[in-house]
Enzyme design. Structure first.
Site, PDB file in Angstrom:
ATOM      1  N   GLY A   7       0.641  -1.023  -0.061  1.00  6.01           N
ATOM      2  CA  GLY A   7       0.175  -0.512   0.228  1.00  6.01           C
ATOM      3  C   GLY A   7       0.845   1.350  -0.262  1.00  6.01           C
ATOM      4  N   GLY A   8      -0.254   2.775   0.296  1.00  8.61           N
ATOM      5  CA  GLY A   8       1.107   3.694   0.567  1.00  8.61           C
ATOM      6  C   GLY A   8       2.283   3.560   1.339  1.00  8.61           C
ATOM      7  N   GLY A  41      23.324  14.880 -29.380  1.00  2.04           N
ATOM      8  CA  GLY A  41      22.674  15.302 -27.608  1.00  2.04           C
ATOM      9  C   GLY A  41      23.044  14.590 -26.825  1.00  2.04           C
ATOM     10  N   ALA A  42      23.608  13.153 -27.021  1.00  2.00           N
ATOM     11  CA  ALA A  42      23.630  12.406 -26.179  1.00  2.00           C
ATOM     12  C   ALA A  42      25.347  12.752 -25.313  1.00  2.00           C
ATOM     13  CB  ALA A  42      23.359  10.624 -26.429  1.00  2.00           C
TER      14      ALA A  42
HETATM   15  C1  HXC Z   1      -2.924  -4.430  11.675  1.00  2.00           C
HETATM   16  C2  HXC Z   1      -1.706  -6.539  11.295  1.00  2.00           C
HETATM   17  C3  HXC Z   1      -2.460  -6.068   9.899  1.00  2.00           C
HETATM   18  C4  HXC Z   1      -2.364  -4.626   9.583  1.00  2.00           C
HETATM   19  C5  HXC Z   1      -0.789  -7.946  10.271  1.00  2.00           C
HETATM   20  N1  HXC Z   1      -1.602  -7.458  10.940  1.00  2.00           N
HETATM   21  N2  HXC Z   1      -1.504  -6.923   9.387  1.00  2.00           N
HETATM   22  N3  HXC Z   1      -2.912  -5.855  12.450  1.00  2.00           N
HETATM   23  N4  HXC Z   1      -3.180  -3.966  10.715  1.00  2.00           N
HETATM   24  N5  HXC Z   1      -2.473  -4.030   8.777  1.00  2.00           N
HETATM   25  C6  HXC Z   1      -1.586  -8.513  12.289  1.00  2.00           C
HETATM   26  C7  HXC Z   1      -2.572  -9.927  12.215  1.00  2.00           C
HETATM   27  O1  HXC Z   1      -3.877  -9.209  12.506  1.00  2.00           O
HETATM   28  C8  HXC Z   1      -1.869 -10.718  13.276  1.00  2.00           C
HETATM   29  O2  HXC Z   1      -1.619 -10.466  14.192  1.00  2.00           O
HETATM   30  C9  HXC Z   1      -0.325 -10.809  13.041  1.00  2.00           C
HETATM   31  O3  HXC Z   1      -0.372  -9.229  12.659  1.00  2.00           O
HETATM   32  C10 HXC Z   1       0.484 -11.368  12.106  1.00  2.00           C
HETATM   33  O4  HXC Z   1      -0.082 -11.390  11.059  1.00  2.00           O
HETATM   34  P1  HXC Z   1      -0.909 -12.600  10.002  1.00  2.00           P
HETATM   35  O5  HXC Z   1      -1.371 -11.884   8.863  1.00  2.00           O
HETATM   36  O6  HXC Z   1      -0.454 -13.474  10.553  1.00  2.00           O
HETATM   37  O7  HXC Z   1       0.862 -13.499   9.631  1.00  2.00           O
HETATM   38  P2  HXC Z   1       0.951 -13.743   8.457  1.00  2.00           P
HETATM   39  O8  HXC Z   1       0.596 -14.673   8.389  1.00  2.00           O
HETATM   40  O9  HXC Z   1       2.479 -13.277   8.556  1.00  2.00           O
HETATM   41  O10 HXC Z   1       0.884 -12.543   7.193  1.00  2.00           O
HETATM   42  C11 HXC Z   1       1.556 -11.020   7.081  1.00  2.00           C
HETATM   43  C12 HXC Z   1       0.547 -10.380   6.291  1.00  2.00           C
HETATM   44  C13 HXC Z   1      -0.673  -9.638   6.209  1.00  2.00           C
HETATM   45  C14 HXC Z   1       0.695 -11.071   4.769  1.00  2.00           C
HETATM   46  C15 HXC Z   1       1.199  -8.510   6.816  1.00  2.00           C
HETATM   47  O11 HXC Z   1      -1.156  -9.733   7.730  1.00  2.00           O
HETATM   48  C16 HXC Z   1      -1.278  -9.338   5.379  1.00  2.00           C
HETATM   49  O12 HXC Z   1      -1.757  -9.464   4.257  1.00  2.00           O
HETATM   50  N6  HXC Z   1      -1.971  -8.337   6.731  1.00  2.00           N
HETATM   51  C17 HXC Z   1      -2.700  -6.842   5.734  1.00  2.00           C
HETATM   52  C18 HXC Z   1      -1.607  -6.527   4.624  1.00  2.00           C
HETATM   53  C19 HXC Z   1      -2.203  -5.338   3.984  1.00  2.00           C
HETATM   54  O13 HXC Z   1      -3.016  -5.529   3.351  1.00  2.00           O
HETATM   55  N7  HXC Z   1      -1.946  -3.799   4.980  1.00  2.00           N
HETATM   56  C20 HXC Z   1      -2.593  -2.511   4.982  1.00  2.00           C
HETATM   57  C21 HXC Z   1      -2.230  -2.285   3.648  1.00  2.00           C
HETATM   58  S1  HXC Z   1      -2.834  -0.679   2.923  1.00  2.00           S
HETATM   59  P3  HXC Z   1      -2.643 -11.477  15.971  1.00  2.00           P
HETATM   60  O14 HXC Z   1      -3.074 -11.005  16.958  1.00  2.00           O
HETATM   61  O15 HXC Z   1      -3.261 -12.420  15.392  1.00  2.00           O
HETATM   62  O16 HXC Z   1      -1.461 -12.480  15.752  1.00  2.00           O
HETATM   63  C22 HXC Z   1      -1.674   0.205   3.878  1.00  2.00           C
HETATM   64  C23 HXC Z   1      -2.170   2.053   3.413  1.00  2.00           C
HETATM   65  C24 HXC Z   1      -0.708   2.639   4.165  1.00  2.00           C
HETATM   66  O17 HXC Z   1      -1.071   0.224   4.629  1.00  2.00           O
HETATM   67  C25 HXC Z   1      -0.792   3.612   3.653  1.00  2.00           C
HETATM   68  C26 HXC Z   1      -0.370   5.275   4.061  1.00  2.00           C
HETATM   69  C27 HXC Z   1      -0.189   6.543   3.314  1.00  2.00           C
END
Ligand code: HXC
Length: 481
Positions: free
Chosen positions: A144-145, A376-377
């Site tokens: 994401g961002g 130019g290069a």
């Molecule tokens: C809250 C999160 C989280 C998140 C992971 N966790 N990502 N909690 N917010 N974004 C938590 C899970 O709930 C879990 O909690 C623990 O972290 C471990 O995650 P798992 O999924 O069990 O681990 P894994 O299988 O290793 O997978 C990791 C991962 C997956 C690939 C990162 O968690 C995932 O896809 N997360 C979401 C990613 C995502 O879509 N993020 C938002 C992107 S947009 P528990 O309590 O069960 O241990 C963004 C916008 C930014 O970030 C904008 C900036 C301007």
């Protein structure tokens, strides 16, 4: 080589990055204060990121290391505030900041507070740009961002197989475009090293990734107000006979062998090796002093400049200029890559970035024309007219508005229509009268014609003569391009 296990020791990565016993942690007891979604039951100490200061090669660095074992390394307000404070600390201490990224992204439960946290980080990344070196090592997800923080930094290193960077993940891609794509194919290290140019360096393990970060820091000053570190002078590798240039000027050769004959042996660290390989850029040392090297690569697209090569080299030139690294430019360029694709995609606008970067640069700048410098290069590749401090040419090089065959077709069109058998004679005449390096040397566009074997000594002497003339100062940011 074994990988680094943060599950056993959450400080393992920062310890591997910093000199032994130098890491001091700040904020190990920081916790979030969120109540929604039962978050009070999940309040790991440190809030999913390790922050602190340490030393690399004996010099101070600030760092943060996202901890995937705590809330998935996700970024909430407290986590973001810890990173922002380290950026503030690095700016005040005038030392580099290294970020180790491994995060689930914006902490979903914290909503806009998490998004604002990213904004606070991005703003500081920009404020620090060109002032202190910023290095990102991506060791896990960065989605994401969140990808825009590394993208704002000077050098991005990715761990193959573990690091994934993308703005929208495979599931969203599938929903919008119906495309099935794997994590690796969408945002793996190889995609970003070769196709997108997001990653400057790739390694197979976390340990190797952190070693690369240490190597990068070894070329850079603590800040733009400091000179880059110096090391014991080394000897170059032997320059290939005749510079390694084939007799037939249309044949390729590997310019990295020429670089090896100019810089201290073993010091060259190529960046963006597989992205736009028609131009080679990288850090090196000459007489123990850090320099940036830019060289056309005849092995790929005959060394033509295209959009990717222009942007790659432009950002490198701006980074070197920002941090006071002299620039050594090795030229063998037949021109800009022709074609509708390049024109429609903006070679005019994007090629201008490299020209701008060189013309703006105030660090010592030395150019050596190896074989061809056309049109130019020729100008863009750090010509004297753009402000190079010194430009040299090898004796067999050709410098002209265009290659002999093309030139003859234009200026002798009528003669050739009357007598096509004169082509070889006219080409030979053009070569002798318009392309040989003594011609630009007479009007001082070239300072000296030098033999390949003299190149290292002449470049080193020129850089020595300029070394004290350029004071470290803030010059400009290192805008992403
Ligand atoms: C809250 C999160 C989280 C998140 C992971 N966790 N990502 N909690 N917010 N974004 C938590 C899970 O709930 C879990 O909690 C623990 O972290 C471990 O995650 P798992 O999924 O069990 O681990 P894994 O299988 O290793 O997978 C990791 C991962 C997956 C690939 C990162 O968690 C995932 O896809 N997360 C979401 C990613 C995502 O879509 N993020 C938002 C992107 S947009 P528990 O309590 O069960 O241990 C963004 C916008 C930014 O970030 C904008 C900036 C301007």
């Amino acid at each position: 080589m074994s990988d680094i296990d943060v599950r056993a020791d959450r400080l393992a990565r920062v310890k591997a990055l910093t000199d032994d016993g130098t890491f001091t942690e700040f904020g190990s007891q920081a916790r979030h204060h969120v109540h929604a979604f039962d978050m009070q039951r999940k309040r790991p100490a440190g809030d999913g990121v390790v922050t602190g200061v340490g030393r690399v090669h004996g010099r101070p660095v600030a760092l943060f290391s996202q901890d995937p074992t705590a809330l998935g390394g996700s970024l909430g307000e407290t986590h973001a505030s810890k990173i922002a404070r380290m950026l503030d600390h690095a700016a005040r201490a005038r030392c580099p900041i290294v970020g180790l990224l491994d995060s689930g992204g914006a902490r979903i439960q914290e909503g806009v507070a998490a998004l604002d946290g990213y904004g606070e980080i991005f703003r500081r990344n920009v404020q620090c740009s060109g002032r202190i070196p910023q290095v990102s090592v991506v060791l896990g997800p960065c989605a994401g961002g969140a990808v825009y923080s590394p993208a704002l930094t000077d050098v991005v290193i990715m761990q193959r197989g573990k690091a994934h960077m993308f703005v929208t993940g495979p599931r969203v891609v599938k929903a919008v475009t119906f495309e099935d794509v794997s994590l690796a194919d969408l945002g793996g290290a190889d995609v970003h090293a070769q196709a997108s140019g997001v990653a400057h360096l790739v390694a197979d393990t976390a340990e190797e990734s952190l070693d690369l970060a240490r190597r990068v820091l070894g070329f850079l000053p603590g800040s733009c107000w400091e000179r880059p570190p110096t090391y014991a002078p080394g000897d170059p590798l032997p320059m290939p006979e005749g510079g390694g240039i084939p007799d037939d000027h249309r044949m390729p050769y590997d310019v990295r062998l020429v670089i090896g004959g100019v810089v201290d042996a073993g010091s060259f660290l190529e960046l963006h090796e597989r992205f736009a390989p028609n131009i080679v850029v990288g850090f090196a040392r000459i007489d123990g002093q850090a320099v940036g090297v830019v060289a056309n690569q005849p092995l790929v697209l005959a060394g033509c400049l295209d959009i990717d090569a222009s942007e790659k080299a432009a950002r490198f030139v701006r980074m070197c200029d920002a941090f006071g690294l002299p620039l050594v430019t090795l030229v063998d360029v037949p021109g800009f890559l022709p074609g509708t694709g390049q024109e429609a995609s903006g070679i005019i606008r994007k090629g201008a970035k490299l020209l701008y970067a060189y013309a703006e640069a105030t660090v010592p700048r030395v150019t050596v024309v190896l074989r061809k410098a056309f049109g130019g290069a020729y100008i863009v590749m750090n010509s004297k007219s753009l402000g190079a401090d010194a430009a040299f040419s090898w004796p067999g090089a050709e410098l002209a508005v265009m290659g002999a065959e093309g030139a003859v077709d234009v200026i002798y069109r009528r003669d050739l229509e009357a007598d096509p058998s004169r082509r070889d004679e006219l080409v030979a005449r053009y070569r002798a009268e318009a392309m040989a390096p003594h011609i630009p040397a007479e009007r001082m566009s070239i300072d000296e014609v030098i033999a390949p074997g003299q190149t290292r000594d002449v470049v080193a002497a020129t850089l020595r003569s300029l070394a004290d003339g350029v004071e470290p100062t803030y010059r400009h940011d290192n805008l992403p391009q």
